[in-house]
Design a protein around this motif. Structure first.
Motif, PDB file in Angstrom:
ATOM      1  N   ASP A 106     -40.807 -63.901  80.375  1.00  0.00           N
ATOM      2  CA  ASP A 106     -41.223 -63.446  79.061  1.00  0.00           C
ATOM      3  C   ASP A 106     -42.287 -62.358  79.198  1.00  0.00           C
ATOM      4  N   TRP A 107     -41.863 -61.132  79.590  1.00  0.00           N
ATOM      5  CA  TRP A 107     -42.771 -60.005  79.746  1.00  0.00           C
ATOM      6  C   TRP A 107     -42.485 -58.966  78.683  1.00  0.00           C
ATOM      7  N   PHE A 113     -38.835 -50.561  84.176  1.00  0.00           N
ATOM      8  CA  PHE A 113     -38.537 -51.026  85.529  1.00  0.00           C
ATOM      9  C   PHE A 113     -37.054 -50.832  85.848  1.00  0.00           C
ATOM     10  N   TYR A 114     -36.172 -51.359  84.993  1.00  0.00           N
ATOM     11  CA  TYR A 114     -34.739 -51.277  85.264  1.00  0.00           C
ATOM     12  C   TYR A 114     -34.211 -49.851  85.203  1.00  0.00           C
TER      13      TYR A 114
END
Length: 68
Positions: free
Chosen positions: A17-18, A26-27
Motif C-alpha cells: 500500500d504505497w 517505478f514501473y
C-alpha cells in the motif's frame, strides 16, 4: 511464465500500500541489468521524481522482504 523463467515473478507480483504515483514512476522506468564494473552482478535501476536509483538485485529483494 516469462517472469518465472527470468526469476522475477515474485518482484513483479509484489504488492504494498504505497503511493500510486511513485509506483507508476517505478514501473515506467525500471530496468534490470548488470553492474558495469562487474558483469556477474545483477542490478535493478529506476527513477523516482527525476532521481536515478540502483542497487544489486539481491539487496533490492532483501529490502522488500522477498527471497532472492
Amino acid at each position: 511464465q516469462v517472469c518465472q523463467d527470468r526469476h522475477v515473478k515474485d518482484i513483479m507480483g509484489f504488492q504494498h500500500d504505497w503511493n500510486k504515483d511513485v509506483i507508476a514512476q517505478f514501473y515506467a522506468t525500471v530496468y534490470f541489468g548488470h553492474d558495469p564494473k562487474n558483469e556477474n552482478k545483477r542490478t535493478i535501476h529506476w527513477m523516482t521524481e527525476g532521481q536515478h536509483y540502483s542497487c544489486s538485485f539481491p539487496s533490492f529483494c532483501r529490502y522488500l522482504g522477498i527471497d532472492a
